[in-house]
Design a protein around this motif. Structure first.
Motif, PDB file in Angstrom:
ATOM      1  N   PRO A 103       0.747  -1.136  -0.322  1.00 57.30           N
ATOM      2  CA  PRO A 103       0.154   0.047   0.005  1.00 57.30           C
ATOM      3  C   PRO A 103       0.925   0.730   0.056  1.00 57.30           C
ATOM      4  CG  PRO A 103       0.112  -0.709   2.858  1.00 57.30           C
ATOM      5  CD  PRO A 103       0.679  -2.038   1.529  1.00 57.30           C
ATOM      6  N   SER A 104       2.088   1.205   0.362  1.00 52.32           N
ATOM      7  CA  SER A 104       2.933   2.413  -0.172  1.00 52.32           C
ATOM      8  C   SER A 104       2.701   3.351  -1.091  1.00 52.32           C
ATOM      9  CB  SER A 104       4.489   2.238   0.244  1.00 52.32           C
ATOM     10  OG  SER A 104       4.958   1.704   1.402  1.00 52.32           O
ATOM     11  N   LEU A 105       1.734   4.814  -1.054  1.00 55.47           N
ATOM     12  CA  LEU A 105       2.562   5.929  -2.060  1.00 55.47           C
ATOM     13  C   LEU A 105       3.788   6.639  -2.219  1.00 55.47           C
ATOM     14  CD1 LEU A 105      -0.784   6.699  -1.486  1.00 55.47           C
ATOM     15  CD2 LEU A 105      -0.475   4.885  -3.169  1.00 55.47           C
ATOM     16  N   PHE A 106       4.206   6.860  -3.489  1.00 54.26           N
ATOM     17  CA  PHE A 106       5.139   7.686  -2.822  1.00 54.26           C
ATOM     18  C   PHE A 106       4.584   9.224  -4.097  1.00 54.26           C
ATOM     19  CE2 PHE A 106       7.587   7.906  -7.050  1.00 54.26           C
ATOM     20  CZ  PHE A 106       7.438   5.668  -7.498  1.00 54.26           C
ATOM     21  N   ALA A 107       6.248   9.839  -3.872  1.00 56.11           N
ATOM     22  CA  ALA A 107       5.826  11.307  -4.863  1.00 56.11           C
ATOM     23  C   ALA A 107       7.453  11.834  -4.995  1.00 56.11           C
ATOM     24  CB  ALA A 107       5.356  12.599  -3.900  1.00 56.11           C
ATOM     25  N   VAL A 108       7.249  12.017  -6.149  1.00 54.44           N
ATOM     26  CA  VAL A 108       8.918  13.187  -6.143  1.00 54.44           C
ATOM     27  C   VAL A 108       8.727  14.307  -5.985  1.00 54.44           C
ATOM     28  CG1 VAL A 108      10.915  12.430  -7.282  1.00 54.44           C
ATOM     29  CG2 VAL A 108       9.292  10.433  -7.461  1.00 54.44           C
ATOM     30  N   TYR A 109       9.992  15.089  -5.287  1.00 50.48           N
ATOM     31  CA  TYR A 109       9.587  16.987  -5.768  1.00 50.48           C
ATOM     32  C   TYR A 109      11.643  17.228  -6.075  1.00 50.48           C
ATOM     33  CZ  TYR A 109       5.283  15.714  -3.308  1.00 50.48           C
ATOM     34  OH  TYR A 109       4.899  15.642  -2.351  1.00 50.48           O
ATOM     35  N   SER A 110      11.516  18.671  -6.474  1.00 56.15           N
ATOM     36  CA  SER A 110      12.825  18.749  -6.862  1.00 56.15           C
ATOM     37  C   SER A 110      13.692  18.902  -5.733  1.00 56.15           C
ATOM     38  CB  SER A 110      13.447  19.885  -7.983  1.00 56.15           C
ATOM     39  OG  SER A 110      11.243  20.577  -7.960  1.00 56.15           O
ATOM     40  N   GLU A 111      13.258  19.413  -4.633  1.00 55.73           N
ATOM     41  CA  GLU A 111      13.724  20.437  -3.836  1.00 55.73           C
ATOM     42  C   GLU A 111      12.980  19.280  -2.436  1.00 55.73           C
ATOM     43  OE1 GLU A 111      15.181  23.003  -4.029  1.00 55.73           O
ATOM     44  OE2 GLU A 111      14.986  22.737  -6.235  1.00 55.73           O
ATOM     45  N   ARG A 112      13.686  18.950  -1.298  1.00 50.38           N
ATOM     46  CA  ARG A 112      13.861  18.984  -0.261  1.00 50.38           C
ATOM     47  C   ARG A 112      12.752  19.621   0.111  1.00 50.38           C
ATOM     48  NH1 ARG A 112      17.289  16.142   3.681  1.00 50.38           N
ATOM     49  NH2 ARG A 112      16.106  14.951   5.528  1.00 50.38           N
ATOM     50  N   GLU A 113      13.006  20.977   0.681  1.00 50.89           N
ATOM     51  CA  GLU A 113      11.671  21.826   1.592  1.00 50.89           C
ATOM     52  C   GLU A 113       9.869  21.722   0.899  1.00 50.89           C
ATOM     53  OE1 GLU A 113      11.951  23.911   3.695  1.00 50.89           O
ATOM     54  OE2 GLU A 113      10.153  24.787   3.227  1.00 50.89           O
ATOM     55  N   GLN A 114       9.974  20.978  -0.388  1.00 50.24           N
ATOM     56  CA  GLN A 114       8.550  20.459  -1.122  1.00 50.24           C
ATOM     57  C   GLN A 114       8.800  19.081  -0.620  1.00 50.24           C
ATOM     58  OE1 GLN A 114      10.456  20.744  -5.164  1.00 50.24           O
ATOM     59  NE2 GLN A 114       8.622  21.629  -6.295  1.00 50.24           N
ATOM     60  N   ALA A 115       8.858  18.475  -0.184  1.00 52.35           N
ATOM     61  CA  ALA A 115       9.109  16.393  -0.346  1.00 52.35           C
ATOM     62  C   ALA A 115       8.193  16.612   1.344  1.00 52.35           C
ATOM     63  CB  ALA A 115      10.000  16.202  -0.381  1.00 52.35           C
ATOM     64  N   GLU A 116       9.186  17.962   2.574  1.00 45.53           N
ATOM     65  CA  GLU A 116       8.839  18.384   3.441  1.00 45.53           C
ATOM     66  C   GLU A 116       6.869  18.854   3.527  1.00 45.53           C
ATOM     67  OE1 GLU A 116      10.702  17.014   6.084  1.00 45.53           O
ATOM     68  OE2 GLU A 116      12.897  16.469   5.504  1.00 45.53           O
ATOM     69  N   VAL A 117       6.780  19.789   3.052  1.00 47.99           N
ATOM     70  CA  VAL A 117       6.129  20.367   3.202  1.00 47.99           C
ATOM     71  C   VAL A 117       5.094  19.458   2.900  1.00 47.99           C
ATOM     72  CG1 VAL A 117       4.392  22.183   1.466  1.00 47.99           C
ATOM     73  CG2 VAL A 117       6.969  22.547   2.467  1.00 47.99           C
ATOM     74  N   ALA A 118       5.209  18.768   1.826  1.00 42.85           N
ATOM     75  CA  ALA A 118       3.913  17.824   1.475  1.00 42.85           C
ATOM     76  C   ALA A 118       3.739  16.635   2.743  1.00 42.85           C
ATOM     77  CB  ALA A 118       4.353  17.288  -0.133  1.00 42.85           C
ATOM     78  N   ARG A 119       4.518  16.575   3.746  1.00 47.92           N
ATOM     79  CA  ARG A 119       4.526  15.697   4.294  1.00 47.92           C
ATOM     80  C   ARG A 119       3.594  16.584   5.527  1.00 47.92           C
ATOM     81  NH1 ARG A 119      10.329  13.612   7.543  1.00 47.92           N
ATOM     82  NH2 ARG A 119       9.605  10.971   8.014  1.00 47.92           N
ATOM     83  N   THR A 120       3.858  17.549   6.088  1.00 49.49           N
ATOM     84  CA  THR A 120       3.323  17.893   7.080  1.00 49.49           C
ATOM     85  C   THR A 120       1.517  17.949   6.131  1.00 49.49           C
ATOM     86  OG1 THR A 120       3.856  20.304   6.467  1.00 49.49           O
ATOM     87  CG2 THR A 120       5.063  18.843   8.011  1.00 49.49           C
ATOM     88  N   SER A 121       1.363  18.123   5.217  1.00 48.99           N
ATOM     89  CA  SER A 121      -0.172  18.468   4.785  1.00 48.99           C
ATOM     90  C   SER A 121      -0.863  17.054   4.388  1.00 48.99           C
ATOM     91  CB  SER A 121       0.307  19.555   2.905  1.00 48.99           C
ATOM     92  OG  SER A 121       0.724  18.369   2.435  1.00 48.99           O
ATOM     93  N   ILE A 122      -0.307  15.827   4.026  1.00 51.27           N
ATOM     94  CA  ILE A 122      -1.277  14.914   4.332  1.00 51.27           C
ATOM     95  C   ILE A 122      -2.002  15.068   5.107  1.00 51.27           C
ATOM     96  CG2 ILE A 122      -0.331  14.424   1.966  1.00 51.27           C
ATOM     97  CD1 ILE A 122       1.291  11.896   3.232  1.00 51.27           C
ATOM     98  N   ASP A 123      -3.106  13.980   5.213  1.00 52.48           N
ATOM     99  CA  ASP A 123      -3.210  13.100   6.227  1.00 52.48           C
ATOM    100  C   ASP A 123      -2.933  12.119   6.834  1.00 52.48           C
ATOM    101  OD1 ASP A 123      -5.892  13.138   8.480  1.00 52.48           O
ATOM    102  OD2 ASP A 123      -6.948  13.362   7.140  1.00 52.48           O
ATOM    103  N   ILE A 124      -3.166  11.281   7.421  1.00 53.41           N
ATOM    104  CA  ILE A 124      -2.173  10.156   7.052  1.00 53.41           C
ATOM    105  C   ILE A 124      -1.977  10.304   9.098  1.00 53.41           C
ATOM    106  CG2 ILE A 124       0.462  10.846   6.506  1.00 53.41           C
ATOM    107  CD1 ILE A 124      -0.299   7.410   6.467  1.00 53.41           C
ATOM    108  N   ALA A 125      -2.990   9.189   9.621  1.00 55.33           N
ATOM    109  CA  ALA A 125      -2.754   9.867  11.646  1.00 55.33           C
ATOM    110  C   ALA A 125      -1.850   8.130  11.568  1.00 55.33           C
ATOM    111  CB  ALA A 125      -3.806   9.773  12.622  1.00 55.33           C
ATOM    112  N   ASP A 126      -2.042   7.863  11.210  1.00 54.96           N
ATOM    113  CA  ASP A 126      -1.509   6.491  11.658  1.00 54.96           C
ATOM    114  C   ASP A 126      -0.821   5.482  10.771  1.00 54.96           C
ATOM    115  OD1 ASP A 126      -1.003   4.041  13.168  1.00 54.96           O
ATOM    116  OD2 ASP A 126      -2.964   2.801  13.242  1.00 54.96           O
ATOM    117  N   GLY A 127       0.614   6.333  10.582  1.00 54.34           N
ATOM    118  CA  GLY A 127       0.614   5.279   9.266  1.00 54.34           C
ATOM    119  C   GLY A 127       2.612   5.453   9.235  1.00 54.34           C
ATOM    120  N   PHE A 128       3.289   5.143   8.479  1.00 50.51           N
ATOM    121  CA  PHE A 128       4.625   5.439   8.274  1.00 50.51           C
ATOM    122  C   PHE A 128       5.016   6.579   7.182  1.00 50.51           C
ATOM    123  CE2 PHE A 128       8.678   4.575   6.074  1.00 50.51           C
ATOM    124  CZ  PHE A 128       9.218   4.548   6.429  1.00 50.51           C
ATOM    125  N   THR A 129       5.636   7.828   7.614  1.00 44.37           N
ATOM    126  CA  THR A 129       5.934   8.716   6.238  1.00 44.37           C
ATOM    127  C   THR A 129       7.405   8.600   6.396  1.00 44.37           C
ATOM    128  OG1 THR A 129       5.500  10.530   7.986  1.00 44.37           O
ATOM    129  CG2 THR A 129       3.578  10.033   6.594  1.00 44.37           C
TER     130      THR A 129
END
Ligand code: ATP
Length: 295
Positions: free
Chosen positions: A255-281
């Motif tokens: 069930p893993s999903l992934f997304a690719v960004y050109s900058e680290r900052e974008q990936a970190e911002v995306a990580r905080t914006s998604i709604d995953i209460a109980d899982g691995f990021t």
């Protein structure tokens, strides 16, 4: 690397599928695929030590068996038999890659054992033999012997390295959801007749050399059976797509999903914006190897 070392540490990297097409069911039961595999920095750590006793696997993760079904155990036993050796090994596995998640953890661990054990057993092993043993262990294992970015065809074991790379910052999201790889493939209801791939194979190489870019046509055929009927996973993928990555996909059979960004900052911002209460990021980069041996 110290000659004659009795123990060694191996970093065993995870993979994502930048593309996965299933073309047909084969007469041998495997599926004919076209896939682009990419290793990422996310890794398990293996500590291997030579012993005079049997092969022994230690792992504290509750979902990882430590008996003969563990891929490290199978890899060690098969390699030892092919080499006609009597030596044993203790393999301690620190699991960091989510298990049964479409990230290839078990296959990567098997490849790590195949590369590390000859060092502590004090033998030289031809690449051909390692590849042959890897193929018997599983369709993804040969890929991890080299890692990086590779095009995989056939049942996944006909490999072509792609010197262009899936470089970028990766966000991996693994929700708590049980999916069986075998079930997912069987739900595809593939026949023996080959279906035409969605993307022309020849165009991959040229496109990948410009990756990550918005027009990358990578897709995952297994999403056709995994996503419908699993609205929570569909919603997570929609949320990832809304963060405007270069690519967002299901990895392997999920069930893993992934997304690719050109900058680290974008990936970190995306990580905080998604709604995953109980899982691995996880956020990190791609790597150019499948296994890294450390003294
Ligand atoms: P696949 O698509 O090949 O099933 P995956 O990446 O989705 O791979 P893995 O983490 O490799 O999944 O685990 C698949 C199953 O293999 C687990 O349910 C686990 O019981 C078993 N297994 C055997 N050896 C290992 C290992 N060394 N690490 C993780 N799982 C292992």
């Amino acid at each position: 690397m110290t000659l004659g070392a009795t123990n060694i540490k191996a970093l065993s990297f995870a993979k994502v599928n930048l593309h996965l097409e299933v073309l047909s069911q084969r007469e041998d039961g495997f599926h004919e695929i076209e896939s682009i595999l990419q290793t990422i920095e996310l890794h398990d750590v293996l500590h291997l030590e030579v012993t005079d006793g049997p092969i022994r696997v230690l792992c504290e993760h509750p979902s990882v068996p430590v008996d003969r079904s563990n891929l490290c155990h199978r890899a060690a036993k098969l390699l030892r038999m092919r080499l006609g050796l009597k030596k044993g090994a203790e393999i301690r596995l620190e699991k960091r890659i989510p298990v049964a998640a479409g990230l290839g953890g078990g296959s990567s661990n098997a490849a790590a054992c195949l590369l590390a054990l000859p060092r502590i057993w004090g033998v030289d092993v031809e690449d051909e033999l390692l590849v042959e043993v890897a193929e018997r262990l599983g369709s993804d294992v040969p890929f991890f012997l080299r890692g990086g970015t590779q095009l995989a065809r056939g049942r996944g074991t006909d490999l072509t390295p792609l010197h262009s790379s899936g470089e970028g910052w990766y966000l991996v999201v693994t929700p708590k959801l049980e999916l069986s790889t075998a079930d997912v493939y069987s739900q595809l209801r593939m026949g023996l007749t080959r279906i035409p791939p969605k993307v022309n194979l020849q165009s991959y190489k040229a496109l990948l050399s410009r990756f990550p870019e918005r027009t990358w046509p990578g897709s995952n055929r297994l999403g056709d059976v995994v996503l419908p009927g699993r609205p929570a996973l569909r919603r997570l993928l929609d949320e990832l797509e809304a963060t405007e990555p270069r690519l967002a996909l299901l990895s392997g059979s999920g069930p893993s999903l992934f997304a690719v960004y050109s900058e680290r900052e974008q990936a970190e911002v995306a990580r905080t914006s998604i709604d995953i209460a109980d899982g691995f990021t996880w956020v990190g980069r791609s790597v150019r190897e499948g296994v890294k041996l450390v003294d």
